[in-house]
Design an enzyme around this catalytic site. Structure first.
Site, PDB file in Angstrom:
ATOM      1  N   SER A 112      47.235  39.098  46.023  1.00 56.79           N
ATOM      2  CA  SER A 112      48.586  39.363  45.541  1.00 56.79           C
ATOM      3  C   SER A 112      49.127  40.720  45.984  1.00 56.79           C
ATOM      4  O   SER A 112      49.232  40.978  47.171  1.00 56.79           O
ATOM      5  CB  SER A 112      48.589  39.208  44.020  1.00 56.79           C
ATOM      6  OG  SER A 112      49.899  39.263  43.536  1.00 56.79           O
ATOM      7  N   HIS A 113      49.411  41.584  45.021  1.00 59.44           N
ATOM      8  CA  HIS A 113      50.060  42.866  45.287  1.00 59.44           C
ATOM      9  C   HIS A 113      49.064  43.976  45.593  1.00 59.44           C
ATOM     10  O   HIS A 113      49.450  45.114  45.786  1.00 59.44           O
ATOM     11  CB  HIS A 113      50.883  43.240  44.064  1.00 59.44           C
ATOM     12  CG  HIS A 113      50.059  43.137  42.815  1.00 59.44           C
ATOM     13  ND1 HIS A 113      49.695  41.906  42.281  1.00 59.44           N
ATOM     14  CD2 HIS A 113      49.474  44.068  42.045  1.00 59.44           C
ATOM     15  CE1 HIS A 113      48.937  42.117  41.225  1.00 59.44           C
ATOM     16  NE2 HIS A 113      48.788  43.409  41.058  1.00 59.44           N
ATOM     17  N   ASP A 276      56.077  40.569  46.843  1.00 58.61           N
ATOM     18  CA  ASP A 276      54.741  41.159  46.960  1.00 58.61           C
ATOM     19  C   ASP A 276      53.905  40.508  48.058  1.00 58.61           C
ATOM     20  O   ASP A 276      54.410  39.699  48.845  1.00 58.61           O
ATOM     21  CB  ASP A 276      54.004  41.068  45.619  1.00 58.61           C
ATOM     22  CG  ASP A 276      53.562  39.653  45.312  1.00 58.61           C
ATOM     23  OD1 ASP A 276      54.254  38.716  45.743  1.00 58.61           O
ATOM     24  OD2 ASP A 276      52.521  39.481  44.649  1.00 58.61           O
ATOM     25  N   ASP A 278      51.729  38.108  48.385  1.00 61.38           N
ATOM     26  CA  ASP A 278      51.680  36.659  48.565  1.00 61.38           C
ATOM     27  C   ASP A 278      52.985  35.974  48.203  1.00 61.38           C
ATOM     28  O   ASP A 278      53.040  34.742  48.128  1.00 61.38           O
ATOM     29  CB  ASP A 278      50.513  36.058  47.774  1.00 61.38           C
ATOM     30  CG  ASP A 278      50.654  36.289  46.281  1.00 61.38           C
ATOM     31  OD1 ASP A 278      51.251  37.315  45.898  1.00 61.38           O
ATOM     32  OD2 ASP A 278      50.169  35.460  45.500  1.00 61.38           O
ATOM     33  N   ASP A 280      54.888  35.847  45.441  1.00 62.14           N
ATOM     34  CA  ASP A 280      55.245  35.237  44.157  1.00 62.14           C
ATOM     35  C   ASP A 280      55.958  36.199  43.212  1.00 62.14           C
ATOM     36  O   ASP A 280      56.562  35.765  42.243  1.00 62.14           O
ATOM     37  CB  ASP A 280      54.030  34.568  43.480  1.00 62.14           C
ATOM     38  CG  ASP A 280      52.877  35.511  43.264  1.00 62.14           C
ATOM     39  OD1 ASP A 280      52.987  36.696  43.636  1.00 62.14           O
ATOM     40  OD2 ASP A 280      51.844  35.061  42.721  1.00 62.14           O
ATOM     41  N   ARG A 281      55.880  37.497  43.496  1.00 63.14           N
ATOM     42  CA  ARG A 281      56.572  38.448  42.618  1.00 63.14           C
ATOM     43  C   ARG A 281      57.928  38.840  43.183  1.00 63.14           C
ATOM     44  O   ARG A 281      58.166  38.701  44.386  1.00 63.14           O
ATOM     45  CB  ARG A 281      55.748  39.718  42.458  1.00 63.14           C
ATOM     46  CG  ARG A 281      54.477  39.492  41.728  1.00 63.14           C
ATOM     47  CD  ARG A 281      53.788  40.808  41.446  1.00 63.14           C
ATOM     48  NE  ARG A 281      52.591  40.548  40.655  1.00 63.14           N
ATOM     49  CZ  ARG A 281      51.988  41.431  39.898  1.00 63.14           C
ATOM     50  NH1 ARG A 281      52.455  42.666  39.837  1.00 63.14           N
ATOM     51  NH2 ARG A 281      50.913  41.100  39.207  1.00 63.14           N
ATOM     52  N   LYS A 375      54.794  31.312  40.246  1.00 67.21           N
ATOM     53  CA  LYS A 375      55.994  32.125  40.236  1.00 67.21           C
ATOM     54  C   LYS A 375      56.472  32.253  41.673  1.00 67.21           C
ATOM     55  O   LYS A 375      55.708  32.025  42.605  1.00 67.21           O
ATOM     56  CB  LYS A 375      55.733  33.477  39.603  1.00 67.21           C
ATOM     57  CG  LYS A 375      54.624  34.281  40.239  1.00 67.21           C
ATOM     58  CD  LYS A 375      54.215  35.396  39.294  1.00 67.21           C
ATOM     59  CE  LYS A 375      53.052  36.167  39.886  1.00 67.21           C
ATOM     60  NZ  LYS A 375      52.082  36.588  38.903  1.00 67.21           N
TER      61      LYS A 375
HETATM   62  C1  G1P Z   1      48.582  40.762  36.440  1.00 61.05           C
HETATM   63  C2  G1P Z   1      49.836  40.620  35.632  1.00 61.05           C
HETATM   64  C3  G1P Z   1      50.057  39.177  35.253  1.00 61.05           C
HETATM   65  C4  G1P Z   1      50.057  38.314  36.504  1.00 61.05           C
HETATM   66  C5  G1P Z   1      48.806  38.552  37.318  1.00 61.05           C
HETATM   67  C6  G1P Z   1      48.833  37.822  38.642  1.00 61.05           C
HETATM   68  O1  G1P Z   1      47.471  40.358  35.680  1.00 61.05           O
HETATM   69  O2  G1P Z   1      49.782  41.412  34.468  1.00 61.05           O
HETATM   70  O3  G1P Z   1      51.258  39.055  34.550  1.00 61.05           O
HETATM   71  O4  G1P Z   1      50.124  36.957  36.179  1.00 61.05           O
HETATM   72  O5  G1P Z   1      48.671  39.957  37.589  1.00 61.05           O
HETATM   73  O6  G1P Z   1      49.899  38.204  39.444  1.00 61.05           O
HETATM   74  P1  G1P Z   1      46.501  41.408  34.939  1.00 61.05           P
HETATM   75  O7  G1P Z   1      46.034  42.385  35.989  1.00 61.05           O
HETATM   76  O8  G1P Z   1      47.352  42.109  33.923  1.00 61.05           O
HETATM   77  O9  G1P Z   1      45.430  40.582  34.333  1.00 61.05           O
HETATM   78 ZN    ZN Z   2      51.424  37.905  43.934  1.00 60.54          ZN
END
Ligand code: G1P
Ligand code: ZN
Length: 542
Positions: A112-113, A276, A278, A280-281, A375
């Site tokens: 992800s990010h 981000d 991937d 999704d954000r 998302k």
């Molecule tokens: C974090 C975000 C959560 C999101 C997830 C995946 O998870 O808080 O809302 O769904 O990344 O993108 P966390 O690191 O808090 O468990």
């Molecule tokens: Zn992501």
């Protein structure tokens, strides 16, 4: 050509909020990837001859792992695998490809990010046939399997060419390399008024979209510039790079600061957005105003009927528990159901499948709808654009009108990153043990009215998920939530979510941190954040 290889279990392959996330060198340990992938396949039934979707965000190690997954899928009996060209599929696009093709499931490679590169983060996630992340029942089975695994299956074959669209054969399995953007762009075109959006850009509307050298680049370029006619250069950092150009592909005010500064300037574009690693954000910034993800969810829900794909209205709204209550007020006004779920997109799937909700969101910059089961960053951006095109007002005015109608939920999240794991666990354990005695007491001038350890009872399948965050409510309606991240890869990350609803029109324009100063102080006093973590300030404030 099928080969069975003996292996021994790793003890740390527990999927977190969003799949298994570790540093690349960790994944590079012998059989680490193979064990996890085999554990996924061993936990599934009935996929013989079925279709699997595979793709990732293009980060370092993406291509290598895709080759392994393909060879293992062939040895395990899948009939067909659909792979995004170059190994690329954004998370929402992968969800759509799974759904559109009636695939058995999908494997998405992403952290992800989080940063990418030889020493940075990687991740493997399994999605089920509805296109959404595997529910806990399945991730628990996968985890259990990783603890007992003794062998994996793989075909011996040369690496496949992932770079040209077309069909190839791998053992008895067909591999189809597909255009990663086309299906997704078509889906967006079916939901939004592309004619109105083209007219918006033709009328001189200026937008800045920061793809952060991550997966959304090709999607945003195709949709915004090629199909909607936004000027070239609207999409910045549009080429996905294995290390995201050395940056964190995290669309927040820290890592997308350049975009933020640009949007606050006198001559700012009309609208700024980012996505981000991937895809999704989303980050949404109007000229002169950052729109919090919690507010964005509420605003999108209140205005979604302006987009053709949602002209019939919405059935309900779901938000993760730490997300602000702004959406609750919209749901109440619309007379529809509002669901509060644990953090992580996987909890929305059942509600979406059952038709109980149309739109969902998280405070962590995730918003989406029933069009996929993930998302979707670009979807949120296009919905915003559709609303701007119809309402013909600047984003800032739309937000301010919303606050006047519904009140403003001042909201901030304070993250303490790479905290000593034992210290973080002690902080949570200690606070949890004191929850029962808190209601009725006061802290920093605020009276506590509720305190609990959030447990979710899924209204669709009846499953229960416990220990999803400690939440403490105060008599004036403000609230603090504490939870530990389930996606971090080094030490523990403590997330403190702070919120206050204000409805007096004269108090809608305050600075967020000031509006929440007493709640912030109360959080520290309640949990001993400074003393236990040794930190004087959060690492990230969103
Ligand atoms: C974090 C975000 C959560 C999101 C997830 C995946 O998870 O808080 O809302 O769904 O990344 O993108 P966390 O690191 O808090 O468990
Ligand atoms: Zn992501």
């Amino acid at each position: 050509m099928n080969k069975t290889v003996s292996t021994t279990p790793y003890t740390d392959q527990k999927p977190g909020t969003s799949g298994l996330r570790k540093k690349v060198p960790h994944f590079q340990q012998p059989n680490y990837v193979e064990n996890f992938v085999q554990a996924i396949f061993d936990s599934l039934e009935g996929f013989e001859g079925e279709t699997l979707v595979v793709g990732g965000d293009g980060r370092y190690y993406n291509r290598e792992v895709i080759q392994t997954v393909l060879k293992m899928a062939a040895a395990s009996g899948f009939g067909r695998v659909l792979v995004g060209q170059g190994g690329i599929l954004s998370t929402p696009a992968a969800s759509h490809v799974i759904r559109k093709n009636g695939a058995f499931g999908g494997i998405i490679l992403s952290a992800s990010h989080n940063p990418g590169g030889p020493k940075e983060d990687f991740g493997i996630k399994y999605n089920i046939g509805n296109g959404g992340p595997a529910p806990e029942k399945i991730t628990d089975t996968i985890h259990a399997r990783t603890r007992t695994i003794t062998e994996y299956h793989i075909v011996e074959a040369d690496d496949l060419n992932l770079d040209t669209v077309g069909s190839r054969q791998l053992g008895d399995m067909t591999v189809e390399i597909i255009d990663p953007v086309a299906d997704y762009a078509e889906l967006m075109e079916s939901l939004f008024d592309f004619t109105a959006l083209r007219a918006l850009f033709a009328g001189g509307f200026r937008m800045a979209f920061d793809a952060m050298h991550a997966v959304t680049g090709p999607y945003a370029t195709e949709i915004l510039e090629n199909r909607l006619g936004a000027p070239k250069g609207t999409v910045r950092n549009g080429t996905p790079l294995p290390d995201f150009g050395g940056h964190h592909p995290d669309p927040n005010l820290v890592h997308a600061k350049a975009l933020y500064d640009e949007m606050m300037a006198e001559d700012a574009p009309d609208f700024g957005a980012a996505s981000d690693g991937d895809g999704d954000r989303n980050l949404i910034i109007g000229r002169g105003i950052f729109i919090t993800p919690s507010d964005s969810l509420a605003l999108l829900a209140a205005n979604i009927h302006h987009a053709p794909g949602y002209s019939g209205g919405i059935s309900g709204i779901a938000r993760s528990m730490p997300t602000s209550g702004a959406a609750d007020r919209v749901a109440a006004a619309l007379g529809i159901e509002l669901f509060e779920t644990p953090t992580g997109w996987k909890f929305f799937g059942n509600l979406l499948d059952a038709g109980r909700v149309t739109i969902c969101g998280e405070e962590s910059a995730g918003t989406g709808s029933n069009h996929v089961r993930e998302k979707d960053g670009l979807w949120a951006v296009l919905l915003w654009l559709n609303i701007l095109a119809v309402r013909k007002l600047p984003a800032k005015e739309i937000v301010e009108q919303h606050w006047i109608t519904y009140g403003r939920n001042y909201y901030t999240r304070h993250d303490y990153e790479a905290v000593d794991t034992a210290a973080a666990n002690d902080l949570m354990d200690d606070l949890r043990s004191r929850l029962g005695g808190l209601p009725g007491t006061s802290v920093e001038g605020l009276t506590i009215t509720s305190a609990d350890d959030f447990a979710y009872h899924d209204p669709v399948d009846g499953s229960v998920s416990e220990h999803q965050g400690l939440r403490i409510g105060f008599s004036d309606g403000s609230r603090v939530v504490f939870r530990l991240s389930g996606t971090g890869t080094s030490g523990a990350t403590l997330r403190v979510y702070l919120e206050r609803l204000v409805t007096q029109p004269s108090r809608l324009g305050l600075d967020t941190q000031q509006a929440l100063a007493d709640v912030i102080a109360a959080a520290d006093t309640l949990a001993g954040i400074r003393s236990r973590t040794g930190r004087v300030a959060p690492d990230v404030v969103t």
